[in-house]
Design a protein around this motif. Sequence first.
Motif, PDB file in Angstrom:
ATOM      1  N   MET A 174       0.856  -1.194   0.000  1.00  0.00           N
ATOM      2  CA  MET A 174       0.000   0.000   0.000  1.00  0.00           C
ATOM      3  C   MET A 174       0.886   1.235   0.000  1.00  0.00           C
ATOM      4  SD  MET A 174      -3.352   0.570   0.374  1.00  0.00           S
ATOM      5  CE  MET A 174      -4.296   2.057   0.560  1.00  0.00           C
ATOM      6  N   SER A 175       0.676   2.107  -0.959  1.00  0.00           N
ATOM      7  CA  SER A 175       1.503   3.304  -1.002  1.00  0.00           C
ATOM      8  C   SER A 175       1.036   4.298   0.060  1.00  0.00           C
ATOM      9  CB  SER A 175       1.476   3.914  -2.400  1.00  0.00           C
ATOM     10  OG  SER A 175       0.200   3.814  -2.974  1.00  0.00           O
ATOM     11  N   GLU A 176       1.961   5.108   0.509  1.00  0.00           N
ATOM     12  CA  GLU A 176       1.660   6.096   1.543  1.00  0.00           C
ATOM     13  C   GLU A 176       0.744   7.179   0.983  1.00  0.00           C
ATOM     14  OE1 GLU A 176       2.701   6.587   4.918  1.00  0.00           O
ATOM     15  OE2 GLU A 176       3.004   4.449   4.617  1.00  0.00           O
ATOM     16  N   ARG A 177      -0.220   7.558   1.755  1.00  0.00           N
ATOM     17  CA  ARG A 177      -1.086   8.665   1.351  1.00  0.00           C
ATOM     18  C   ARG A 177      -0.414   9.981   1.679  1.00  0.00           C
ATOM     19  NH1 ARG A 177      -7.282   6.733   2.319  1.00  0.00           N
ATOM     20  NH2 ARG A 177      -7.168   5.122   0.746  1.00  0.00           N
ATOM     21  N   LEU A 178      -0.625  10.950   0.824  1.00  0.00           N
ATOM     22  CA  LEU A 178      -0.049  12.273   1.045  1.00  0.00           C
ATOM     23  C   LEU A 178      -0.846  13.023   2.103  1.00  0.00           C
ATOM     24  CD1 LEU A 178       0.617  13.265  -2.659  1.00  0.00           C
ATOM     25  CD2 LEU A 178       2.273  12.443  -0.986  1.00  0.00           C
ATOM     26  N   GLN A 179      -0.167  13.927   2.773  1.00  0.00           N
ATOM     27  CA  GLN A 179      -0.788  14.764   3.803  1.00  0.00           C
ATOM     28  C   GLN A 179      -0.586  16.229   3.435  1.00  0.00           C
ATOM     29  OE1 GLN A 179      -2.474  13.407   6.363  1.00  0.00           O
ATOM     30  NE2 GLN A 179      -1.919  11.378   5.625  1.00  0.00           N
ATOM     31  N   PRO A 180      -1.491  17.121   3.890  1.00  0.00           N
ATOM     32  CA  PRO A 180      -1.267  18.548   3.655  1.00  0.00           C
ATOM     33  C   PRO A 180       0.113  18.959   4.162  1.00  0.00           C
ATOM     34  CG  PRO A 180      -3.487  18.179   4.462  1.00  0.00           C
ATOM     35  CD  PRO A 180      -2.765  16.859   4.563  1.00  0.00           C
TER      36      PRO A 180
ATOM     37  N   LYS B 194       3.637   4.541 -11.676  1.00  0.00           N
ATOM     38  CA  LYS B 194       4.627   5.115 -10.757  1.00  0.00           C
ATOM     39  C   LYS B 194       4.087   6.375 -10.068  1.00  0.00           C
ATOM     40  CE  LYS B 194       8.589   2.680 -11.617  1.00  0.00           C
ATOM     41  NZ  LYS B 194       7.964   1.395 -11.784  1.00  0.00           N
ATOM     42  N   VAL B 195       3.403   7.227 -10.825  1.00  0.00           N
ATOM     43  CA  VAL B 195       2.863   8.464 -10.249  1.00  0.00           C
ATOM     44  C   VAL B 195       1.649   8.141  -9.376  1.00  0.00           C
ATOM     45  CG1 VAL B 195       1.863  10.724 -10.783  1.00  0.00           C
ATOM     46  CG2 VAL B 195       3.810   9.864 -12.112  1.00  0.00           C
ATOM     47  N   LEU B 196       0.804   7.232  -9.841  1.00  0.00           N
ATOM     48  CA  LEU B 196      -0.334   6.800  -9.017  1.00  0.00           C
ATOM     49  C   LEU B 196       0.168   6.319  -7.653  1.00  0.00           C
ATOM     50  CD1 LEU B 196      -2.191   4.979 -11.870  1.00  0.00           C
ATOM     51  CD2 LEU B 196      -3.307   6.626 -10.389  1.00  0.00           C
ATOM     52  N   GLU B 197       1.238   5.503  -7.661  1.00  0.00           N
ATOM     53  CA  GLU B 197       1.781   4.992  -6.401  1.00  0.00           C
ATOM     54  C   GLU B 197       2.396   6.115  -5.569  1.00  0.00           C
ATOM     55  OE1 GLU B 197       4.341   1.797  -7.677  1.00  0.00           O
ATOM     56  OE2 GLU B 197       2.648   0.429  -7.902  1.00  0.00           O
ATOM     57  N   ALA B 198       3.127   7.023  -6.210  1.00  0.00           N
ATOM     58  CA  ALA B 198       3.771   8.128  -5.483  1.00  0.00           C
ATOM     59  C   ALA B 198       2.745   9.007  -4.770  1.00  0.00           C
ATOM     60  CB  ALA B 198       4.618   8.974  -6.442  1.00  0.00           C
ATOM     61  N   TYR B 199       1.541   9.112  -5.341  1.00  0.00           N
ATOM     62  CA  TYR B 199       0.489   9.938  -4.757  1.00  0.00           C
ATOM     63  C   TYR B 199      -0.441   9.147  -3.829  1.00  0.00           C
ATOM     64  CZ  TYR B 199       1.539  14.246  -7.223  1.00  0.00           C
ATOM     65  OH  TYR B 199       2.146  15.400  -7.655  1.00  0.00           O
ATOM     66  N   GLY B 200      -0.146   7.871  -3.629  1.00  0.00           N
ATOM     67  CA  GLY B 200      -1.004   7.060  -2.764  1.00  0.00           C
ATOM     68  C   GLY B 200      -2.325   6.705  -3.397  1.00  0.00           C
ATOM     69  N   ALA B 201      -2.404   6.789  -4.734  1.00  0.00           N
ATOM     70  CA  ALA B 201      -3.663   6.566  -5.437  1.00  0.00           C
ATOM     71  C   ALA B 201      -3.725   5.185  -6.098  1.00  0.00           C
ATOM     72  CB  ALA B 201      -3.871   7.652  -6.492  1.00  0.00           C
ATOM     73  N   PHE B 202      -2.844   4.285  -5.682  1.00  0.00           N
ATOM     74  CA  PHE B 202      -2.888   2.924  -6.196  1.00  0.00           C
ATOM     75  C   PHE B 202      -2.636   1.980  -5.038  1.00  0.00           C
ATOM     76  CE2 PHE B 202      -1.385  -0.949  -8.201  1.00  0.00           C
ATOM     77  CZ  PHE B 202      -2.280  -1.083  -9.247  1.00  0.00           C
ATOM     78  N   GLY B 203      -3.478   0.982  -4.902  1.00  0.00           N
ATOM     79  CA  GLY B 203      -3.300   0.033  -3.805  1.00  0.00           C
ATOM     80  C   GLY B 203      -4.567  -0.743  -3.568  1.00  0.00           C
ATOM     81  N   GLU B 204      -4.697  -1.259  -2.351  1.00  0.00           N
ATOM     82  CA  GLU B 204      -5.881  -2.053  -2.020  1.00  0.00           C
ATOM     83  C   GLU B 204      -7.091  -1.152  -1.837  1.00  0.00           C
ATOM     84  OE1 GLU B 204      -5.369  -4.625   1.305  1.00  0.00           O
ATOM     85  OE2 GLU B 204      -4.117  -6.029   0.172  1.00  0.00           O
ATOM     86  N   LYS B 205      -8.196  -1.626  -2.349  1.00  0.00           N
ATOM     87  CA  LYS B 205      -9.465  -0.908  -2.188  1.00  0.00           C
ATOM     88  C   LYS B 205     -10.582  -1.921  -2.202  1.00  0.00           C
ATOM     89  CE  LYS B 205     -10.201  -0.084  -7.112  1.00  0.00           C
ATOM     90  NZ  LYS B 205     -10.559   0.897  -8.115  1.00  0.00           N
TER      91      LYS B 205
ATOM     92  N   THR C 143      -6.703  -4.815  -5.790  1.00  0.00           N
ATOM     93  CA  THR C 143      -5.637  -3.832  -5.950  1.00  0.00           C
ATOM     94  C   THR C 143      -5.916  -3.055  -7.221  1.00  0.00           C
ATOM     95  OG1 THR C 143      -4.068  -5.249  -4.823  1.00  0.00           O
ATOM     96  CG2 THR C 143      -3.141  -3.511  -6.196  1.00  0.00           C
ATOM     97  N   GLY C 144      -5.903  -1.744  -7.118  1.00  0.00           N
ATOM     98  CA  GLY C 144      -6.178  -0.935  -8.301  1.00  0.00           C
ATOM     99  C   GLY C 144      -6.050   0.539  -7.995  1.00  0.00           C
ATOM    100  N   VAL C 145      -6.561   1.335  -8.917  1.00  0.00           N
ATOM    101  CA  VAL C 145      -6.522   2.789  -8.765  1.00  0.00           C
ATOM    102  C   VAL C 145      -7.568   3.205  -7.737  1.00  0.00           C
ATOM    103  CG1 VAL C 145      -6.852   5.002  -9.936  1.00  0.00           C
ATOM    104  CG2 VAL C 145      -5.736   3.104 -11.131  1.00  0.00           C
ATOM    105  N   ILE C 146      -7.132   3.999  -6.772  1.00  0.00           N
ATOM    106  CA  ILE C 146      -8.019   4.556  -5.747  1.00  0.00           C
ATOM    107  C   ILE C 146      -8.401   5.950  -6.232  1.00  0.00           C
ATOM    108  CG2 ILE C 146      -8.158   5.319  -3.337  1.00  0.00           C
ATOM    109  CD1 ILE C 146      -5.813   3.177  -2.873  1.00  0.00           C
ATOM    110  N   ARG C 147      -9.683   6.154  -6.511  1.00  0.00           N
ATOM    111  CA  ARG C 147     -10.123   7.456  -7.026  1.00  0.00           C
ATOM    112  C   ARG C 147      -9.764   8.518  -5.990  1.00  0.00           C
ATOM    113  NH1 ARG C 147     -13.549   8.146 -11.118  1.00  0.00           N
ATOM    114  NH2 ARG C 147     -14.450   6.062 -10.870  1.00  0.00           N
TER     115      ARG C 147
END
Length: 155
Positions: free
Chosen positions: A1-7, A99-110, A118-122
């Motif tokens: 699971m990629s890390e989710r971004l924070q403000p 790669k960008v989806l993962e970097a932004y935390g928008a790819f992983g388990e859902k 496992t896929g793109v997290i809207r």
Amino acid sequence: MSERLQPGDTAPAFTLPDADGNPVSLSDYAGRKVIVYFYPAALTPGCTKQACDFTDNLDLLAGAGYDVIGVSPDKPEKLARFREKENLKVTLVADPDKKVLEAYGAFGEKKLYGKTVTGVIRSTVIVDEEGKVERALYNVKATGHVAKLIRDLAL
């Protein structure tokens, strides 16, 4: 699971091909606010609704200083078909290696229909003029998301 971004996080830099194969970089938007939204697949009902909502509100968003970039794992050719079929005005970029989806935390388990996949997290990430994350929204709904975003941003 990629890390989710924070403000406050620095938004991960990227350069991806747009629907015409031209490179689009986050750094191209320095000094502007950018709404980067991640969606699973072009030419599907929910993603079409969301892309059309962004297109319909582009003048309002641009007038408030926001540019919009849609990111999906689709290839540029499919994005071009999507843009033409739906008359989209938002910038669509291709991230087939995710790669960008993962970097932004928008790819992983859902959860999808009750199953874990496992896929793109809207997701939608708002990047400020300095390239910092202003807001990071995950598991957003395709329908009504743009209207909610406009309300939340008080536009």
